[in-house]
Design an enzyme around this catalytic site. Structure first.
Site, PDB file in Angstrom:
ATOM      1  N   ARG A   9      47.163 -15.185 -53.165  1.00 19.98           N
ATOM      2  CA  ARG A   9      48.144 -14.887 -54.198  1.00 19.98           C
ATOM      3  C   ARG A   9      48.545 -13.409 -54.160  1.00 19.98           C
ATOM      4  NH1 ARG A   9      47.347 -14.495 -60.159  1.00 19.98           N
ATOM      5  NH2 ARG A   9      49.272 -15.116 -61.171  1.00 19.98           N
TER       6      ARG A   9
ATOM      7  N   LYS B 239      33.785 -16.455 -56.366  1.00 25.11           N
ATOM      8  CA  LYS B 239      34.930 -17.200 -55.863  1.00 25.11           C
ATOM      9  C   LYS B 239      34.585 -17.951 -54.591  1.00 25.11           C
ATOM     10  CE  LYS B 239      39.849 -16.609 -54.771  1.00 25.11           C
ATOM     11  NZ  LYS B 239      41.005 -15.657 -54.831  1.00 25.11           N
TER      12      LYS B 239
ATOM     13  N   ARG C 146      40.903 -11.540 -66.424  1.00 24.78           N
ATOM     14  CA  ARG C 146      39.580 -10.939 -66.250  1.00 24.78           C
ATOM     15  C   ARG C 146      38.770 -11.121 -67.524  1.00 24.78           C
ATOM     16  NH1 ARG C 146      41.844 -10.315 -61.977  1.00 24.78           N
ATOM     17  NH2 ARG C 146      42.002  -8.440 -60.672  1.00 24.78           N
TER      18      ARG C 146
END
Length: 331
Positions: free
Chosen positions: A125, A190, A325
């Protein structure tokens, strides 16, 4: 024989993780010893770690399981066997870009999929690099028409994220979560990114190309380049899992989700998203350029917008340059 074909042949030869002499490699590929060295360097550029020992030859730091169409087909659930078509390619620039080129023919079926062993220009992204070493992870792109035009893409990455989270859970992994709008995490690290490219025609027809990058067995020397906490599937499982099996199950899970999304939109995924939402009912901050908004995450709405509650009430935020976040995160 083209250089790319020789590289594929060399990788197949070395995939077992055993030593192979330079002479044997040269004879197998029909090249000189000097050319063997050049090809070895090419493999290192693709993210493969190799050992060279005088008198023994070359070997990969660890064996790799190459993706094979027949093996993926064998592991594919009955619903998706033999349909729609898929391909396995060796080294590509970007799997999304490859499917984009194929889509220009106008003959791709919904759900056509392309797996790549490596990407030289993988992207995430906002144009960030997606590290794509050869034979380690999964890089998959799926073609999906949008019958309702470009508006039919709202929430698409969320549906795919839910499908992947459920797939990983079914593999036996704990602490799987999703992060709006396009990431999957395991234990706060992630593991997967989703990139949806959209294209429209002058007539108003639209289609999407859904790129999925999954860390499956990330080499440490490549992982050191990643600027955030990450993990891979094999680190979270009690024993290594077959790449071909994961490829088959991921593809089937995403195709099933896309089919359901086409029939009922995001409504079928809202509750499922909330079960995996990494930040649900937690304090968050949204970073939109120079603007920072604080609030409490309240999940997503029926259109895929992020819901954040602040002093003024619940606000909706869509994609673009919005970042999410935890409020106490450093970056």
């Amino acid at each position: 024989m083209k250089q790319s074909e020789r590289l594929d042949q060399l990788i197949t030869l070395l995939a077992n993780g055993e030593f192979h002499s330079g002479q044997a490699i040269g004879e197998s590929l029909g090249i000189s010893r000097a050319a063997v060295n050049q090809h070895i360097h090419k493999l290192e550029e693709l993210g493969l770690e190799l050992f060279s020992v005088t008198g023994r030859g070359y070997k990969l730091a660890r064996s790799i399981e190459l993706l094979r169409s027949q093996a993926i087909e064998k592991e594919t659930p009955a619903q998706w066997k033999n349909k729609p078509e898929f391909e396995v390619r060796s080294v590509v620039d970007s799997s999304n870009d490859q499917v984009k080129e194929l889509a220009k023919s106008g003959t791709l079926d919904a759900g056509f999929s392309l797996f790549a062993e490596a990407q030289t220009a993988g992207r995430g992204r906002r144009g960030k690099q997606w590290y794509s070493p050869f034979g380690s992870n999964l890089y998959l792109s799926i073609y999906w028409p949008l019958d309702d035009g470009i508006h039919g893409a709202m929430g698409l990455s969320l549906a795919v994220g839910v499908a992947l989270a459920e797939c990983f859970t079914n593999l036996g992994i704990d602490e799987v979560s999703v992060k709006w709008p396009n990431d999957v995490y395991i234990a706060g690290k992630k593991v997967t990114g989703i990139l949806v490219d959209l294209e429209t025609s002058p007539e108003g027809a639209a289609h999407s190309i859904i790129g999925i990058g999954i860390n499956l067995r990330m080499p440490d020397h490549v992982g050191e380049k990643i600027d955030q906490a990450w993990t891979d599937l094999n680190s979270e499982l009690p024993q290594p899992v077959s790449r071909n099996r994961v490829a088959a199950e991921v593809r089937a899970s995403v195709l099933s989700a896309l089919q359901q999304y086409g029939q009922s939109g995001l409504s079928a995924f809202q509750q499922r998203w909330q079960q995996y939402d990494r930040f649900i009912d937690k304090p968050v901050k949204l970073i939109m350029g120079q603007r920072v908004c604080l609030g409490t995450c309240r999940g997503i709405d029926e259109n895929g917008a992020l819901l954040v509650e602040d002093e003024q009430g619940v606000r909706r935020y869509f994609g673009g340059e919005v970042s999410l976040r935890a409020q106490d995160a450093i970056n």
